[in-house]
Design an enzyme around this catalytic site. Sequence first.
Site, PDB file in Angstrom:
ATOM      1  CG  HIS A  65      -2.144  -0.823   1.069  1.00  0.00           C
ATOM      2  ND1 HIS A  65      -3.321  -0.549   1.712  1.00  0.00           N
ATOM      3  CD2 HIS A  65      -2.383  -1.922   0.310  1.00  0.00           C
ATOM      4  CE1 HIS A  65      -4.249  -1.427   1.348  1.00  0.00           C
ATOM      5  NE2 HIS A  65      -3.691  -2.283   0.517  1.00  0.00           N
TER       6      HIS A  65
ATOM      7  CE1 TYR B 222      -5.111   4.263   8.395  1.00  0.00           C
ATOM      8  CE2 TYR B 222      -5.647   4.129  10.723  1.00  0.00           C
ATOM      9  CZ  TYR B 222      -4.905   3.712   9.635  1.00  0.00           C
ATOM     10  OH  TYR B 222      -3.950   2.726   9.801  1.00  0.00           O
TER      11      TYR B 222
ATOM     12  N   PRO C 286      -4.056   0.832  18.564  1.00  0.00           N
ATOM     13  CG  PRO C 286      -5.793  -0.626  18.097  1.00  0.00           C
ATOM     14  CD  PRO C 286      -5.194   0.157  19.190  1.00  0.00           C
TER      15      PRO C 286
ATOM     16  CE  LYS D 208       3.840   3.400  13.190  1.00  0.00           C
ATOM     17  NZ  LYS D 208       4.224   2.849  11.909  1.00  0.00           N
TER      18      LYS D 208
ATOM     19  CE1 TYR E  26      -0.055   3.170   7.253  1.00  0.00           C
ATOM     20  CE2 TYR E  26      -1.161   4.070   9.187  1.00  0.00           C
ATOM     21  CZ  TYR E  26      -1.090   3.145   8.154  1.00  0.00           C
ATOM     22  OH  TYR E  26      -2.068   2.175   8.044  1.00  0.00           O
TER      23      TYR E  26
HETATM   24  P1  FAS Z   1       1.276 -11.373  21.653  1.00  0.00           P
HETATM   25  O1  FAS Z   1       0.303 -10.945  22.724  1.00  0.00           O
HETATM   26  O2  FAS Z   1       0.819 -11.442  20.240  1.00  0.00           O
HETATM   27  O3  FAS Z   1       1.853 -12.810  21.991  1.00  0.00           O
HETATM   28  C1  FAS Z   1       2.175 -13.162  23.320  1.00  0.00           C
HETATM   29  C2  FAS Z   1       1.997 -14.675  23.430  1.00  0.00           C
HETATM   30  O4  FAS Z   1       2.407 -15.060  24.754  1.00  0.00           O
HETATM   31  C3  FAS Z   1       0.546 -15.101  23.264  1.00  0.00           C
HETATM   32  O5  FAS Z   1       0.446 -16.120  22.304  1.00  0.00           O
HETATM   33  C4  FAS Z   1       0.141 -15.574  24.657  1.00  0.00           C
HETATM   34  O6  FAS Z   1      -0.764 -16.665  24.630  1.00  0.00           O
HETATM   35  C5  FAS Z   1       1.478 -16.007  25.244  1.00  0.00           C
HETATM   36  N1  FAS Z   1       1.519 -15.966  26.708  1.00  0.00           N
HETATM   37  C6  FAS Z   1       0.952 -15.042  27.522  1.00  0.00           C
HETATM   38  N2  FAS Z   1       1.188 -15.361  28.818  1.00  0.00           N
HETATM   39  C7  FAS Z   1       1.922 -16.518  28.808  1.00  0.00           C
HETATM   40  C8  FAS Z   1       2.465 -17.349  29.828  1.00  0.00           C
HETATM   41  N3  FAS Z   1       2.279 -17.052  31.113  1.00  0.00           N
HETATM   42  N4  FAS Z   1       3.155 -18.449  29.459  1.00  0.00           N
HETATM   43  C9  FAS Z   1       3.352 -18.735  28.139  1.00  0.00           C
HETATM   44  N5  FAS Z   1       2.853 -17.987  27.126  1.00  0.00           N
HETATM   45  C10 FAS Z   1       2.145 -16.894  27.473  1.00  0.00           C
HETATM   46  N6  FAS Z   1      -1.654  -4.176  16.551  1.00  0.00           N
HETATM   47  C11 FAS Z   1      -1.807  -3.539  15.376  1.00  0.00           C
HETATM   48  O7  FAS Z   1      -0.810  -3.070  14.821  1.00  0.00           O
HETATM   49  N7  FAS Z   1      -3.065  -3.416  14.788  1.00  0.00           N
HETATM   50  C12 FAS Z   1      -4.186  -3.949  15.382  1.00  0.00           C
HETATM   51  O8  FAS Z   1      -5.290  -3.813  14.857  1.00  0.00           O
HETATM   52  C13 FAS Z   1      -4.063  -4.620  16.599  1.00  0.00           C
HETATM   53  N8  FAS Z   1      -5.161  -5.176  17.208  1.00  0.00           N
HETATM   54  C14 FAS Z   1      -5.008  -5.801  18.427  1.00  0.00           C
HETATM   55  C15 FAS Z   1      -6.123  -6.373  19.116  1.00  0.00           C
HETATM   56  C16 FAS Z   1      -5.958  -6.993  20.358  1.00  0.00           C
HETATM   57  C17 FAS Z   1      -7.151  -7.586  21.083  1.00  0.00           C
HETATM   58  C18 FAS Z   1      -4.687  -7.040  20.961  1.00  0.00           C
HETATM   59  C19 FAS Z   1      -4.505  -7.674  22.333  1.00  0.00           C
HETATM   60  C20 FAS Z   1      -3.585  -6.494  20.294  1.00  0.00           C
HETATM   61  C21 FAS Z   1      -3.739  -5.881  19.018  1.00  0.00           C
HETATM   62  N9  FAS Z   1      -2.655  -5.342  18.334  1.00  0.00           N
HETATM   63  C22 FAS Z   1      -2.772  -4.710  17.149  1.00  0.00           C
HETATM   64  C23 FAS Z   1      -1.355  -5.448  18.857  1.00  0.00           C
HETATM   65  C24 FAS Z   1      -0.843  -6.818  18.516  1.00  0.00           C
HETATM   66  O9  FAS Z   1      -0.804  -6.981  17.124  1.00  0.00           O
HETATM   67  C25 FAS Z   1       0.501  -6.926  19.185  1.00  0.00           C
HETATM   68  O10 FAS Z   1       1.287  -5.772  18.972  1.00  0.00           O
HETATM   69  C26 FAS Z   1       1.252  -8.142  18.771  1.00  0.00           C
HETATM   70  O11 FAS Z   1       0.431  -9.255  19.002  1.00  0.00           O
HETATM   71  C27 FAS Z   1       2.541  -8.178  19.587  1.00  0.00           C
HETATM   72  O12 FAS Z   1       3.073  -9.435  19.488  1.00  0.00           O
HETATM   73  P2  FAS Z   1       3.728 -10.145  20.773  1.00  0.00           P
HETATM   74  O13 FAS Z   1       4.599  -9.178  21.463  1.00  0.00           O
HETATM   75  O14 FAS Z   1       4.284 -11.411  20.261  1.00  0.00           O
HETATM   76  O15 FAS Z   1       2.523 -10.388  21.797  1.00  0.00           O
HETATM   77  C1  PHB Z   2      -5.985  -3.928  10.701  1.00  0.00           C
HETATM   78  O1  PHB Z   2      -6.098  -4.197   9.503  1.00  0.00           O
HETATM   79  O2  PHB Z   2      -6.319  -4.715  11.615  1.00  0.00           O
HETATM   80  C2  PHB Z   2      -5.451  -2.578  11.090  1.00  0.00           C
HETATM   81  C3  PHB Z   2      -4.888  -1.776  10.102  1.00  0.00           C
HETATM   82  C4  PHB Z   2      -4.396  -0.517  10.447  1.00  0.00           C
HETATM   83  C5  PHB Z   2      -4.500  -0.097  11.760  1.00  0.00           C
HETATM   84  C6  PHB Z   2      -5.057  -0.913  12.748  1.00  0.00           C
HETATM   85  C7  PHB Z   2      -5.542  -2.163  12.408  1.00  0.00           C
HETATM   86  O3  PHB Z   2      -4.042   1.151  12.090  1.00  0.00           O
END
Ligand code: FAS
Ligand code: PHB
Length: 391
Positions: A72, A202, A294, A298, A386
Amino acid sequence: MRTQVAIIGAGPAGLLLGQLLHKAGISNVILERQSGDYVLGRIRAGVLEQVAVDLMDECGVGQRMHHEGLVHEGIELLFKGERHRIDLRSLTGGDAVMVYGQTEVTRDLMAARAAAGLPTVYETGDSVSLHGFDGNAPVVRYRKDGQEHEIQCDFIAGCDGYHGVSRASVPKGAIREYEKVYPFGWLGLLADVPPVFHELIYANTERGFALCSMRSATRSRYYVQVPLEEKVENWSDEAFWNELRLRLDPEARERLVTGPSLEKSIAPLRSFVAEPLRFGTLFLAGDAAHIVPPTGAKGLNLAASDVKYLASGLIEHYRERSDAGIDHYSERALRRVWKAERFSWWFTSLMHKFPNEGPIAQKLQEAELDYLVNSKAASTALAENYVGLPL
Ligand code: FAS
Ligand code: PHB
């Protein structure tokens, strides 16, 4: 069991780190609370910065991303009923972003790890505990199938997200936490319908924020801002689509293709940073260390840059017997983290409706957006943040 690096968490941070260490000949084990399918079932990020794209390539897992991902070169800002394109490529001198869902990033990394026969222990539940990381012989203990297990290692990488055990294992006096909770959440819906537009939209509206994103040319991801206390069970698919329509411009409203949701969930929004990111032989990376709203896409990308810094420090430790990289990991990672926190906070503050701030707040946001889309300097500032600031 003995390994060089014990990694807690099989999300993007843990899997990226495990892959980079493996390619450098450094042994590692990943312990994951949930099943692999559960991890893959979580619908999260959608946009990769070049840093994350490069890291996938460095891990040797970028093939499908380059084949199926969508490059994009711009995003659209919608306010006062009109859309304005931010030309990322031209404003940044050539940079763009890759739309490729976090689920697919995780799938590619899990497949590569399994193909290499690397040890990942899934479904450890809440049994993982960390010990001795204030010294040079840390130990990780966990329970699996009713058996207690112990891993002796040189380092522990806490990649276990915001609710994980790693940051919680750090003595309270050794860690500082900075947090801001936003007074709203994002209701997200995933559906197998073509995106309303070929780039992300957005939207700042008097009803609140909306985001039109996608996972492919046939699968779309939409978000609408909802009050903090909102419950996803209060939202039928029809109610979601109707609310989204009310937040779109006439052309997008006309083009919107709706369909049954594959997934629907509400994510809270917070800014959070823990400092420092190193405690003896324990390192925090990704959401275990920081959370961004989000809006700026980032979260996953910061996990990638943390892992880039941490992996290079650990590789330098083993290859060159130098601790310069790991000694500077926290400071280097936090410098990039705080800049992304600032951008995510700024973009969230600009695009969302804040309760109890009165009608003037909307007028001030619209004035800033009007200035932004008509100022090369302001649009460049948005664009360079961005696409991702340099490492
Ligand atoms: P993660 O949370 O992905 O992974 C951590 C892992 O550790 C998980 O699999 C968990 O099960 C495991 N874990 C936890 N406790 C543990 C324990 N005690 N023992 C063993 N394992 C354990 N980012 C965006 O850029 N755009 C978005 O739209 C967006 N939406 C999101 C929506 C939600 C609901 C959440 C929570 C986050 C969102 N994020 C988004 C952010 C997300 O993408 C994170 O930045 C990304 O998952 C980060 O990756 P990790 O640091 O690996 O953490
Ligand atoms: C998504 O596609 O989930 C998404 C994309 C851009 C954002 C947040 C979430 O800023």
